[in-house]
Scaffold this active site. Structure first.
Site, PDB file in Angstrom:
ATOM      1  N   HIS A 172      -2.076   6.143   8.684  1.00  0.00           N
ATOM      2  CA  HIS A 172      -1.156   5.148   8.991  1.00  0.00           C
ATOM      3  C   HIS A 172       0.201   5.346   8.582  1.00  0.00           C
ATOM      4  O   HIS A 172       1.068   5.377   9.717  1.00  0.00           O
ATOM      5  CB  HIS A 172      -1.601   3.665   8.233  1.00  0.00           C
ATOM      6  CG  HIS A 172      -0.669   2.829   8.469  1.00  0.00           C
ATOM      7  ND1 HIS A 172      -1.293   1.653   9.511  1.00  0.00           N
ATOM      8  CD2 HIS A 172       0.430   2.216   8.073  1.00  0.00           C
ATOM      9  CE1 HIS A 172      -0.278   0.855   9.661  1.00  0.00           C
ATOM     10  NE2 HIS A 172       0.666   1.096   8.801  1.00  0.00           N
ATOM     11  N   GLU A 173       0.522   5.815   7.631  1.00  0.00           N
ATOM     12  CA  GLU A 173       1.940   6.187   7.219  1.00  0.00           C
ATOM     13  C   GLU A 173       2.455   7.417   8.006  1.00  0.00           C
ATOM     14  O   GLU A 173       3.494   7.657   8.475  1.00  0.00           O
ATOM     15  CB  GLU A 173       2.335   6.306   5.691  1.00  0.00           C
ATOM     16  CG  GLU A 173       1.795   5.305   4.939  1.00  0.00           C
ATOM     17  CD  GLU A 173       2.038   4.087   5.183  1.00  0.00           C
ATOM     18  OE1 GLU A 173       3.268   3.673   6.024  1.00  0.00           O
ATOM     19  OE2 GLU A 173       1.327   2.798   4.766  1.00  0.00           O
ATOM     20  N   GLY A 222       0.974  -1.257  -0.001  1.00  0.00           N
ATOM     21  CA  GLY A 222      -0.278   0.034  -0.194  1.00  0.00           C
ATOM     22  C   GLY A 222       0.871   1.311   0.002  1.00  0.00           C
ATOM     23  O   GLY A 222       0.671   2.219  -0.913  1.00  0.00           O
ATOM     24  N   ALA A 223       1.733   1.424   0.755  1.00  0.00           N
ATOM     25  CA  ALA A 223       2.491   2.516   1.286  1.00  0.00           C
ATOM     26  C   ALA A 223       3.812   2.271   2.196  1.00  0.00           C
ATOM     27  O   ALA A 223       3.730   1.212   2.684  1.00  0.00           O
ATOM     28  CB  ALA A 223       1.484   3.802   1.726  1.00  0.00           C
TER      29      ALA A 223
HETATM   30  N1  ARG Z   1       5.760  -0.443   6.702  1.00  0.00           N
HETATM   31  C1  ARG Z   1       4.689  -0.219   5.810  1.00  0.00           C
HETATM   32  C2  ARG Z   1       3.393  -0.063   6.168  1.00  0.00           C
HETATM   33  O1  ARG Z   1       3.041  -0.797   7.157  1.00  0.00           O
HETATM   34  C3  ARG Z   1       4.538  -1.617   4.700  1.00  0.00           C
HETATM   35  C4  ARG Z   1       6.008  -2.338   4.454  1.00  0.00           C
HETATM   36  C5  ARG Z   1       5.599  -3.405   3.940  1.00  0.00           C
HETATM   37  N2  ARG Z   1       7.027  -4.086   3.401  1.00  0.00           N
HETATM   38  C6  ARG Z   1       7.074  -5.369   3.091  1.00  0.00           C
HETATM   39  N3  ARG Z   1       8.238  -5.831   2.604  1.00  0.00           N
HETATM   40  N4  ARG Z   1       6.043  -6.016   2.833  1.00  0.00           N
HETATM   41  O2  ARG Z   1       2.912   0.942   5.966  1.00  0.00           O
HETATM   42 ZN    ZN Z   2       2.456   0.192   8.820  1.00  0.00          ZN
END
Ligand code: ARG
Ligand code: ZN
Length: 851
Positions: A290-291, A254-255
């Site tokens: 969220h981000e 997603g982000a």
């Molecule tokens: N930290 C990011 C979020 O939750 C998602 C990152 C996902 N990374 C992955 N390797 N699947 O917003």
């Molecule tokens: Zn996250």
């Protein structure tokens, strides 16, 4: 093998890195196939580490030169990294490497999307950019120079000097490498500003491809609301001069919360009334929040190692859920969250992929960005808040931010903060982090009229899960209220704290037998096994004062009637139909809430219930019963549908707010039922007059259901062929609304379409996703869908292991089905596993699924 030999990493083996970093300077000389990355890193021995091996991660890098304190060195290099001999004192390490972003289809590290450069480093992508200790407990400040011909050159932190062909960026906050980001492209900016609570002026930007600038306004509003909300609810302010968001078309998730430079899948930020549905708007608002919230829960306080992922993700999901509840309707948001939990996390936790919220081992960490870590992780935070109460929760959070700002922390740190702050012993509660599986909570009621005592006897049990054969009793907060026979609430919600495997709670001094409403608000992520009859459920549907449980009562009725229809060819339960009629006619109830009431358990969920009861689900039968119930609802509600539909048409310009969205949701739910009675007449009209995507797409779906979709499908394509996000919907809808026996063929045909591009994860997911999500189609007895899925997973794996591995989860429930289907799926799983050079990601997933 492209990947280093699969290796299992264990939580228990954690040791700190031998060196600390005082600063990182990077220079990027961008080029599609020969980008040069120059690094200069100030290391010093870590007094807290015993192992002084100097190993830097590095994958798919061409090492040009390396130096220590200015002198050339010849490190020993493997496909996993480099090892060098270093002084037992502070030293400077320098390296120059070459990478090829335009051929990086894994979309991890530095890659290109539509001519722009961008990065994705979480979890372990930075090692594909340069040699570095790529682990979250190594934190440093970064100074970055980006050199390129693109108009926009971005990295983390605050902007420094820039000129033709270069830009400097400097991030004053120490961060792990997974939060590094770089973007370069000929992008258009949607700017704004925000003044923080303490008066700091922050520049905000959303950067997009030319042509998308009209789709930024909603995301920008969502960002500003998120910033304000975090100041008032958690007391957290933003901490840089600038906050940049960039939309990227090719993105695996997603982000991503990179410090000061969030990178978004364009589907998670771009929005307009004509091209985005209400659901898209709501999702965008939640992901932006969220981000942004990660800036404190993730960035200022990060994770010691990847086993602690839920420390940032569970908490940040919980925070974005709170935000959505505040911005929209709290009961509707709660029901949506529980629906998502049951649809994604429950099957995961009850099958071969089950793992604790804090896993203890992995081969490929990307495989653990799961619903269990995220959504069950958020439920755990919610339970903690329920147990300690709101005031104590926010007090503990203040202590968490005070104590751990700048740290790479653990779940132990988190729990300790709560213990210290509240004085509670949370040893038993911590089991929620280590014990996998969905607990089942059984209830027996006892009424003693002579003493006026009503007793609830609870039993909890959790089935064994991979790697965990014994389960201890968990601390389960059970929210209970009592109603009188006339529907009045006599006892407001109270939290029963269950700590034993079997436990009873008595309510005394009652004058009559009450009706309990149990697990209000879904106070714990458990399965309720409540032996109550449909009359009781109908009573709760009519009277429960807890909005969640009122909805749940209707849901339970729907599920039970579906189960009897499947098992005994029973007729739909009239109590359910009349209860639904009453609820839908009640115009005091929020339209969004009523729209949720129309829903019924999915076919996948029903298959899970049957499997859990030791039966073998028959997908065709489940599908037939589900359709029959929808028909029955349409007939039973026929007298109110035209009015319900008419009342829920929104006049005036489209606004993506909760009120309008709720009306459209109810209007569209009414349209679904109407279509079963009028052969698509109302849908045709809605299609031809729709001025927003919510109405247009729903009408198209109904026309497909009515078998009258062909003309609209072509018209839709012609209208939207330049808009990639809308065309994603066009692909998905055709498969979602195909007849079960046609699902594989329709999907196969769409993969031949000129607009199908397997390299673009959104497009791949919009075609292969619905193939696997269409329960009756995927499990059609021909087995065609199984082999088609396997074909495409095998094709995608060499390009994009992460997205391939994620989609393997479609097969996690394979053992629920009959032996013929099991055999057909197993052949495909084994065929995938036998593919030469299969990625570490997919190998781990298929191996776990096969069990
Ligand atoms: N930290 C990011 C979020 O939750 C998602 C990152 C996902 N990374 C992955 N390797 N699947 O917003
Ligand atoms: Zn996250």
């Amino acid at each position: 093998m492209r990947d280093a030999a699969p290796q299992t990493i264990y939580l228990k083996d954690y040791t700190p890195f031998g060196y600390l970093i005082d600063g990182v300077q990077l220079t990027f000389k961008l080029h599609p196939t020969q980008t040069r990355v120059l690094s200069r890193i100030q290391f010093r021995p870590n007094p807290e580490a015993t192992d002084k091996t100097f190993f830097l991660h590095g994958e798919q890098l061409k090492l040009i030169s390396a130096k220590i304190d200015g002198a050339d060195i010849t490190p020993s290099v493997t496909d996993a990294g480099l090892t060098a001999t270093v002084p037992d004192a502070p030293f400077v390490f320098e390296a120059e490497v070459e990478i090829s972003p335009s051929t990086n289809f894994a979309l991890e590290g530095l890659y290109m999307s539509n001519g722009m450069y961008c990065t994705q480093c979480e979890a372990e992508g930075f090692r594909k950019i340069t040699y570095y200790p790529d682990r979250p407990d190594v934190m440093a400040t970064f100074d970055v120079r980006v050199e390129g011909d693109e108009k926009v050159l971005l990295s983390n932190g605050n902007p420094g000097v820039s000129g033709p062909g270069f830009a400097d960026w400097s991030d004053p906050w120490k961060k792990p490498a997974y939060l590094f980001a770089l973007v370069a492209g000929d992008l258009i900016n949607h700017p704004d500003r925000f003044t923080t609570k303490s008066g700091k002026d922050v520049e905000l930007n959303i950067y997009v491809r030319p042509g998308d600038e009209g789709k930024c306004a909603f995301g920008m509003q969502a960002l500003k609301k998120s910033m304000r909300w975090d100041e008032y609810v958690y007391g957290r302010e933003y901490d840089l001069d600038i906050f940049n968001i960039v939309a990227v078309d090719d993105f695996n998730m997603g982000a991503m919360e990179n410090k000061g430079l969030n990178v978004f899948n364009s589907s998670a930020v771009l929005a307009s009334p004509e091209t985005s549905t209400d659901a898209n708007f709501e999702r965008i608002e939640a992901i932006i929040a969220h981000e942004y919230f990660h800036n404190w829960t993730g960035n200022r306080i990060t994770c010691r190692d990847w086993f602690q992922l839920c420390l940032k993700e569970g908490l940040t999901v919980y925070r974005d859920q709170q935000f959505t509840a505040d911005m929209r309707s709290a009961p509707v948001a709660r029901i949506d969250n529980v629906l998502a939990l049951r649809a994604r996390q429950f099957p995961e936790d009850q099958g071969p992929l089950s793992h604790p919220v804090r896993p203890e081992q992995f081969q490929e960490i990307n495989n653990f960005y799961t619903s269990t870590v995220y959504e069950k992780g958020a439920e755990v935070i919610g339970m903690l808040k329920t147990l300690v109460g709101d005031a104590e929760y926010y007090k503990a959070l203040d202590l968490y931010f005070d104590r751990h700002d700048g740290d790479a922390a653990t779940i132990e740190d988190w729990i300790t903060v709560f213990q210290d702050s509240t004085g509670r012993d949370l040893t038993q509660f911590k089991l929620w982090y280590s014990q996998s599986g969905t607990p089942k909570l059984s209830i027996r009621e006892e009424w003693d009229a002579s003493s006026g005592t009503f007793t609830l006897h609870f039993t909890q049990s959790t089935a064994t899960t991979p790697g965990q054969t014994t389960k201890d009793a968990k601390l389960i907060p059970i929210a209970v209220g009592l109603l009188a026979a006339d529907g009045r609430e006599t006892h407001a919600t109270r939290i029963l704290e269950m700590t034993k495997a079997d436990q009873s709670f008595a309510f005394t001094g009652l004058s009559a037998r009450p009706v309990p409403s149990i697990l209000r608000g879904f106070s714990a992520p458990v399965m309720l096994d409540q032996n109550i009859d449909n009359a009781r459920r109908a009573f709760l549907l009519a009277h429960d004062t807890d909005a969640f449980n009122r909805w749940e009562a209707g849901r339970d009725l729907a599920r039970d009637t579906l189960l009897s229809m499947i098992r005994n060819d029973a007729a739909p339960n009239p109590d359910y139909l009349s209860g639904l009629h009453a609820v839908l006619s009640d115009s005091d109830l929020d339209p969004a809430y009523r729209a949720l009431m129309v829903g019924q358990p999915s076919e996948t969920e029903l298959a899970g219930v049957l499997a859990d009861a030791g039966e073998t689900p028959d997908p065709a039968k489940i599908h037939a019963a589900s359709e029959a119930l929808r028909d029955a609802k349409a007939k039973a509600l026929a007298d109110i549908l035209p009015q319900l539909y008419a009342e829920n048409q929104v006049t005036g310009a489209y606004e993506p707010d909760a009120t309008g969205a709720g009306k459209r949701a109810l209007g569209n739910a009414a349209l679904s039922m109407l279509t079963r009675l009028d052969a698509g007449e109302a849908a045709e009209k809605q299609y031809s007059t729709a001025d927003n995507m919510t109405l247009q797409l729903a009408a198209l779906a109904k026309l497909l259901d009515a078998g009258k979709g062909d003309a609209a499908l072509s018209a839709f394509y012609a209208q939207w062929k330049e808009d990639r996000l809308v065309i994603d919907k066009w692909f998905a809808l055709q498969i979602m609304h195909a007849k079960p026996q046609d699902v594989a063929a329709v999907t196969a045909k769409l993969t031949q379409h000129t607009d199908f591009d397997m390299k673009n994860p959104n497009r791949f997911r919009s075609v292969i996703g619905p193939l696997a999500a269409h329960h009756a189609g995927f499990h059609h007895e021909s087995g065609d869908a199984y082999s088609l899925l396997a074909d495409w997973l095998i094709k995608l794996d060499p390009l994009n292991p992460q997205t391939t591995a994620r989609m393997c989860a479609a097969c996690q429930t394979w053992k629920r089905y009959d032996s013929a289907r099991q055999a057909k799926i197993k052949i495909q799983l084994e065929r995938i596993l036998a593919t030469p050079d299969l990625s570490r990601d997919t190998t781990e997933m298929i191996t776990r699924i096969l069990g």
